[in-house]
Scaffold this active site. Structure first.
Site, PDB file in Angstrom:
ATOM      1  N   PHE A 158       5.078   7.703  -6.985  1.00  0.00           N
ATOM      2  CA  PHE A 158       5.284   7.301  -5.598  1.00  0.00           C
ATOM      3  C   PHE A 158       3.920   7.050  -4.939  1.00  0.00           C
ATOM      4  O   PHE A 158       2.919   7.675  -5.268  1.00  0.00           O
ATOM      5  CB  PHE A 158       6.093   8.341  -4.819  1.00  0.00           C
ATOM      6  CG  PHE A 158       5.537   9.746  -4.833  1.00  0.00           C
ATOM      7  CD1 PHE A 158       4.444  10.100  -4.060  1.00  0.00           C
ATOM      8  CD2 PHE A 158       6.131  10.722  -5.613  1.00  0.00           C
ATOM      9  CE1 PHE A 158       3.932  11.382  -4.066  1.00  0.00           C
ATOM     10  CE2 PHE A 158       5.632  12.026  -5.625  1.00  0.00           C
ATOM     11  CZ  PHE A 158       4.527  12.343  -4.855  1.00  0.00           C
ATOM     12  N   CYS A 159       3.906   6.084  -4.017  1.00  0.00           N
ATOM     13  CA  CYS A 159       2.682   5.733  -3.270  1.00  0.00           C
ATOM     14  C   CYS A 159       1.502   5.512  -4.210  1.00  0.00           C
ATOM     15  O   CYS A 159       0.421   6.075  -4.021  1.00  0.00           O
ATOM     16  CB  CYS A 159       2.360   6.797  -2.226  1.00  0.00           C
ATOM     17  SG  CYS A 159       1.187   6.248  -0.953  1.00  0.00           S
ATOM     18  N   ASP A 160       1.698   4.678  -5.220  1.00  0.00           N
ATOM     19  CA  ASP A 160       0.655   4.436  -6.208  1.00  0.00           C
ATOM     20  C   ASP A 160      -0.513   3.671  -5.585  1.00  0.00           C
ATOM     21  O   ASP A 160      -0.324   2.872  -4.666  1.00  0.00           O
ATOM     22  CB  ASP A 160       1.241   3.649  -7.378  1.00  0.00           C
ATOM     23  CG  ASP A 160       0.283   3.528  -8.549  1.00  0.00           C
ATOM     24  OD1 ASP A 160      -0.605   4.395  -8.669  1.00  0.00           O
ATOM     25  OD2 ASP A 160       0.437   2.584  -9.340  1.00  0.00           O
TER      26      ASP A 160
END
Length: 253
Positions: free
Chosen positions: A135-137
């Protein structure tokens, strides 16, 4: 020439009931001196403003809040991130002269280096890199190798300093550190929000790791407190970045 950097960050305490946006208190004092904040918050999700513009966001937000998972909108960029017990938040803020673009990458690297130094004291090796599927790379995730798994995500926000020259800005950089949590639960929560908003984006729990599981079992229970203490010591002994960016080399004629 003397080093323009202040000696250290001033650590500010978040309120006891501080939410995931607690670091916004750093923006005003950072105009005067470099400041930092370490805190944890209640379970929830945090999204950038781009998510708030999606159709149906208000209704989805109300539904998640009713189920005990409030959704907060932050000023910085990135993607959806979970919050809650076992997640340690670290934010740094200081004033810079010049364009934010000239300082942005150095500020990310500085934050990653401070966290990496603290984790090295526990024998945990890290590096800054993207981790596809987390997530939120982003390029300035902090990850552990073999295989690469994200253990911290980062984001930035910049603000002009009122009453100062147009090139004076405060840069705030934030890290969400997965100290002692459940990767499957965090990922499921982020995926649930994407599903509710009609997004096809999905995250893979195998692409993140909780730091305490990288330690011997006897060291795991007290790890979040030990990591917080180590980060505080690092902030007290490592100077912030210079307020001015290095001069860019001129192209040869």
């Amino acid at each position: 020439m003397p080093d323009p950097r202040p000696a250290a960050y001033r650590l500010l305490d978040a309120a006891p009931d501080a939410g995931p946006l607690a670091d916004e208190i750093l923006l005003a004092p950072a105009a005067r001196e470099p400041v930092a904040c370490l805190w944890q918050t209640a379970p929830g999700l945090v999204v950038p403003r781009t998510y708030a513009a999606r159709p149906g966001f208000a209704a989805v937000r109300a539904d998640f809040a009713a189920r005990g998972c409030p959704v907060h909108v932050r000023q910085s960029g990135g993607g959806v991130v979970p919050q809650g017990p076992g997640i340690l938040n670290l934010s740094l803020a200081q004033a810079f002269a010049g364009r934010p673009l000239d300082h942005s990458e150095a500020l990310y690297r500085h934050l990653c280096a401070l966290i990496g130094e603290a984790l090295a004291a526990f024998g945990i090796e890290t590096r800054a890199q993207a981790v596809e599927g987390s997530f939120c790379d982003g390029r300035y995730n902090l990850a552990v190798p073999s295989p690469a798994r994200k253990i911290a995500g980062t984001a930035q926000v910049w603000r002009r300093i009122p009453g100062h020259a147009p090139d004076r800005h405060v840069g705030l950089v934030h890290a969400l550190i997965l100290a002692q949590c459940d990767p499957a639960e965090l990922t499921a929560r982020a995926n649930a929000l994407e599903t509710a908003l009609g997004s096809a984006r999905r995250y893979d729990a195998a692409r993140i790791a909780t730091l305490d599981r990288l330690l011997p079992p006897a060291e795991r229970p007290d790890f979040p407190a030990a990591l917080k203490a180590r980060l505080q010591e690092t902030l007290r002994t490592r100077p912030p970045l210079p307020a001015t960016a290095p001069a860019r080399p001129r192209p040869e004629p």
